[in-house]
Design a protein around this motif. Structure first.
Motif, PDB file in Angstrom:
ATOM      1  N   THR A   1      32.631  42.762  43.388  1.00 35.96           N
ATOM      2  CA  THR A   1      33.482  41.808  42.798  1.00 35.96           C
ATOM      3  C   THR A   1      35.618  42.553  43.370  1.00 35.96           C
TER       4      THR A   1
ATOM      5  N   THR B   1      38.741  41.750  45.230  1.00 35.82           N
ATOM      6  CA  THR B   1      39.599  41.628  44.853  1.00 35.82           C
ATOM      7  C   THR B   1      40.553  42.543  45.895  1.00 35.82           C
TER       8      THR B   1
ATOM      9  N   ASN C   1      40.772  40.395  34.677  1.00 39.21           N
ATOM     10  CA  ASN C   1      39.967  40.542  35.514  1.00 39.21           C
ATOM     11  C   ASN C   1      38.721  40.755  34.134  1.00 39.21           C
TER      12      ASN C   1
ATOM     13  N   ASN D   1      37.860  36.000  43.505  1.00 41.11           N
ATOM     14  CA  ASN D   1      39.182  37.086  43.431  1.00 41.11           C
ATOM     15  C   ASN D   1      39.699  37.372  44.931  1.00 41.11           C
TER      16      ASN D   1
ATOM     17  N   GLU E   1      43.030  36.244  44.037  1.00 42.00           N
ATOM     18  CA  GLU E   1      43.307  36.851  43.112  1.00 42.00           C
ATOM     19  C   GLU E   1      44.086  38.051  43.716  1.00 42.00           C
TER      20      GLU E   1
ATOM     21  N   GLY F   1      41.757  45.187  40.059  1.00 42.32           N
ATOM     22  CA  GLY F   1      40.218  44.850  39.544  1.00 42.32           C
ATOM     23  C   GLY F   1      38.833  46.295  39.461  1.00 42.32           C
TER      24      GLY F   1
ATOM     25  N   GLU G   1      36.978  45.504  36.369  1.00 41.27           N
ATOM     26  CA  GLU G   1      34.988  44.839  36.354  1.00 41.27           C
ATOM     27  C   GLU G   1      33.972  45.207  36.504  1.00 41.27           C
TER      28      GLU G   1
END
Length: 271
Positions: free
Chosen positions: A22, A26, A133, A170, A173, A199, A202
């Motif tokens: 993830t 991002t 996040n 993401n 984002e 990010g 995460e």
């Protein structure tokens, strides 16, 4: 055979890998700043709405529904553990929201929230996305931890789909933070670097989520509800209002519907 090999891997490692994925998504979204300086406002709001839809759907099908099903097996009121966890998760994020200085993406600097400190607008923007996040990482970790403890209630594919859905949302984002930085005068490379670093929390909080589940083994439905409450708080506090702030409410709502539908299909079809 392949799934059995995956299940043999520690849930901490699986959650960490999912969190890194993830984070990569991002960074993928943030990399768009290397090619463009500005993005059409309607596309921007559509993307924010899409992210909100994914978050809402993931909160129910990947977190609340398994929590309800687990609670039914505990011979207690089935809605109680997920409801309590949900409220606690929202309160937890509200406390973070009150403490961490941050600025929503399309807001003037005098509307900065959290503790009042002298920080640059760019720093406040990054802190806002970083705050966003945290519940996503927690949700991933809680899901993989729940699968390790209760594979009959939370399947491996459900946890993977959750991480995949969060990864998809993401992307918008990532560019939602890097594009404004570029518009404020940052170089393309610095805008990308700062945008993607938001990010990093995460994978960190994905591991925290697994550890939280291991400590709260007897409170698993509460933990799942907690992650859902944190995600919904961020969605209602940030994503939905931001997507409609510039007058593109119909487009933002369409994005939300698309995101919700896509995540629902993924979660139900691959459960």
């Amino acid at each position: 055979m392949f799934e059995q090999k995956i299940q043999a891997i520690s849930p901490i490692i699986l959650a960490l890998i999912a969190g890194i994925f993830t984070w990569f998504m991002t960074a993928l979204g943030a990399s768009m700043v290397l090619m463009i300086k500005r993005v059409n406002q309607k596309i921007f709001d559509l993307a924010l709405g899409f992210a909100a839809g994914v978050m809402i759907a993931a909160s129910f099908w990947s977190l609340l529904q398994p929590a309800i099903e687990m609670s039914e097996k505990l011979n207690i009121v089935s809605w109680l553990p997920p409801a309590v966890g949900f409220i606690l998760g929202a309160i937890f994020l509200r406390l973070f929201d009150m403490i961490i200085p941050h600025l929503h993406l399309q807001s003037p600097i005098h509307e900065a929230e959290g503790l009042k400190v002298s920080l640059r607008r760019s720093t406040l923007l990054v802190l806002a996305v970083t705050l966003h996040n945290i519940p996503e990482g927690l949700a991933i970790g809680v899901s993989f931890g729940a699968h390790a403890l209760k594979p009959e209630d939370v399947s491996l594919i459900s946890s993977v789909v959750l991480a995949f859905g969060i990864g998809i949302q993401n992307i918008p984002e990532g560019f939602a933070i890097s594009i404004p930085l570029r518009a404020e005068g940052f170089s393309r490379l610095k805008s990308f670097s700062v945008g993607q670093i938001s990010g990093i929390v995460e994978p960190i909080f994905a591991v925290v989520g697994v550890l939280m589940v291991e400590v709260m083994q007897n409170l698993l439905p509460y933990a799942l509800g907690f992650a859902a409450g944190a995600m919904i708080f961020i969605t209602a506090e940030e994503l939905i209002p931001e997507s409609q702030k510039k007058g593109n409410s119909d487009i933002a709502t369409a994005g939300l519907i698309i995101g919700f539908t896509l995540m629902m299909i993924l979660d139900v079809a691959f459960k």
